[in-house]
Write an enzyme that holds these catalytic residues in place. Structure first.
Site, PDB file in Angstrom:
ATOM      1  N   HIS A   1       0.863  -1.189   0.000  1.00  0.00           N
ATOM      2  CA  HIS A   1       0.000   0.000   0.000  1.00  0.00           C
ATOM      3  C   HIS A   1       0.892   1.228   0.000  1.00  0.00           C
ATOM      4  O   HIS A   1       2.133   1.117   0.006  1.00  0.00           O
ATOM      5  CB  HIS A   1      -0.952  -0.023   1.199  1.00  0.00           C
ATOM      6  CG  HIS A   1      -0.248  -0.260   2.501  1.00  0.00           C
ATOM      7  ND1 HIS A   1       0.574   0.676   3.091  1.00  0.00           N
ATOM      8  CD2 HIS A   1      -0.220  -1.342   3.315  1.00  0.00           C
ATOM      9  CE1 HIS A   1       1.059   0.195   4.204  1.00  0.00           C
ATOM     10  NE2 HIS A   1       0.607  -1.030   4.373  1.00  0.00           N
TER      11      HIS A   1
ATOM     12  N   HIS B   1       3.927   1.421   2.323  1.00  0.00           N
ATOM     13  CA  HIS B   1       5.139   0.739   1.851  1.00  0.00           C
ATOM     14  C   HIS B   1       5.833   1.583   0.776  1.00  0.00           C
ATOM     15  O   HIS B   1       7.056   1.708   0.765  1.00  0.00           O
ATOM     16  CB  HIS B   1       4.794  -0.602   1.189  1.00  0.00           C
ATOM     17  CG  HIS B   1       4.255  -1.650   2.101  1.00  0.00           C
ATOM     18  ND1 HIS B   1       2.980  -2.147   1.989  1.00  0.00           N
ATOM     19  CD2 HIS B   1       4.833  -2.323   3.125  1.00  0.00           C
ATOM     20  CE1 HIS B   1       2.792  -3.086   2.892  1.00  0.00           C
ATOM     21  NE2 HIS B   1       3.896  -3.205   3.611  1.00  0.00           N
TER      22      HIS B   1
ATOM     23  N   SER C   1      -2.293   0.031   6.437  1.00  0.00           N
ATOM     24  CA  SER C   1      -1.891  -1.323   6.822  1.00  0.00           C
ATOM     25  C   SER C   1      -2.480  -2.295   5.810  1.00  0.00           C
ATOM     26  O   SER C   1      -3.589  -2.077   5.312  1.00  0.00           O
ATOM     27  CB  SER C   1      -2.457  -1.635   8.209  1.00  0.00           C
ATOM     28  OG  SER C   1      -2.420  -3.017   8.453  1.00  0.00           O
TER      29      SER C   1
END
Ligand code: PAF
Length: 280
Positions: free
Chosen positions: A34, A37, A185
């Site tokens: 996502h 990252h 997350s």
């Protein structure tokens, strides 16, 4: 982007790059990438000659088999995202490649691993440390990037690097949030429509806690947060802790430390979410 699945192949490749004087920035992940990252990766790309990413859903850090089974996986979509940000190297090994034998290594992180996530997820941080150490040995990065959402994980990895004298610089990166405040997350994709609508309440509560430190002591502030979650039946609070930002031990007065964070773990339906906020 070059993709490797075998340890010996990526290890020869990174050694060759290092011998040519290239610097390597590494972002270890469990996939289901996502924007959070991608922020780590963009920074790693900027600060190094080559960006190396790993995708490996590490079975030994899951203490709940159902959580491991349900962990989101989408390697094709992940590869597209990695290409879009100019990732140079992807390491995506199979479980048998990483763990041909039973894992017996046991680290001792002292009180860092007995609180919060460590207290409620037995063996989790040992599993994280084993895989991160192994990934560092394989990919030989100069710098490795970790998000502050998993703050305790970051503290454990800093300690691991210090204890094992691993020559890698750990770069902490700020939490990336959705516009409504929910910390990004991979687990967020498992929330139902209704749960996703409720989820911003977690960060709203943390912000309320931060504001309240001006007027109330740690004990009553913790109780206030507990009450706020109890008032919403969709949430099942596992813990809210006020702790020192270095050693992660609970504090009970605002003067106990110069860096105090509020840490929360809460279940929303079947999805367990964590978040944190700097209070002082
Ligand atoms: O934060 C994660 O995604 C994982 O814990 C990590 C660091 C990739 C180790 O499996």
């Amino acid at each position: 982007m070059i993709t490797f699945s075998k340890i010996s192949n990526i290890n020869s490749f990174v050694r060759e790059q290092r011998s040519q004087g290239k610097t390597l920035g590494f972002v270890p992940t469990m996939g289901a990438l996502h924007k959070g990252h991608l922020e780590l990766m963009k920074r790693a790309k900027q600060e190094n000659d080559l960006l190396v990413v790993s995708i490996f859903v590490n079975p030994i850090q899951f203490n709940n088999p159902d959580d491991l089974k349900k962990y989101p996986r989408d390697i094709n979509q992940d590869k597209k995202l990695l290409e879009s940000i100019g990732c140079d190297v992807l390491f995506a090994p199979a479980v048998e490649e990483m763990y041909p034998d039973k894992v017996v290594k046991k680290y001792n992180f002292g009180t860092l691993e007995t609180v919060m996530e460590g207290a409620s997820r037995s063996g989790h941080f040992n599993g994280v440390a084993v895989v991160v150490h192994k990934l560092f040995d394989i990919t030989l990065p100069h710098k490795a990037y970790f998000g502050e959402k998993d703050y305790q994980q970051l503290a454990i990895i800093k300690k691991l690097v210090e204890m094992e004298a691993i020559p890698v610089k750990i770069i902490p990166c700020p939490i990336v949030r959705e516009t409504d405040g929910l910390a990004m997350s991979s687990r967020n994709t498992r929330l139902t429509f209704e749960e996703r609508a409720s989820a911003p309440y977690i960060y709203q509560t943390l912000k309320r806690a931060r504001k309240s430190n001006e007027t109330i002591c740690p004990g009553p502030l913790k109780q206030m947060v507990i009450n706020m979650f109890e008032a919403r039946e969709e949430f099942d609070l596992e813990y809210f802790e006020l702790a020192d930002g270095e050693n992660l031990q609970p504090i009970n007065s605002w003067s106990a430390s110069t860096e105090i964070l509020g840490f929360v773990a809460v279940k929303l339906g079947n999805v367990r979410l964590i978040d944190n906020i700097r209070i002082i």
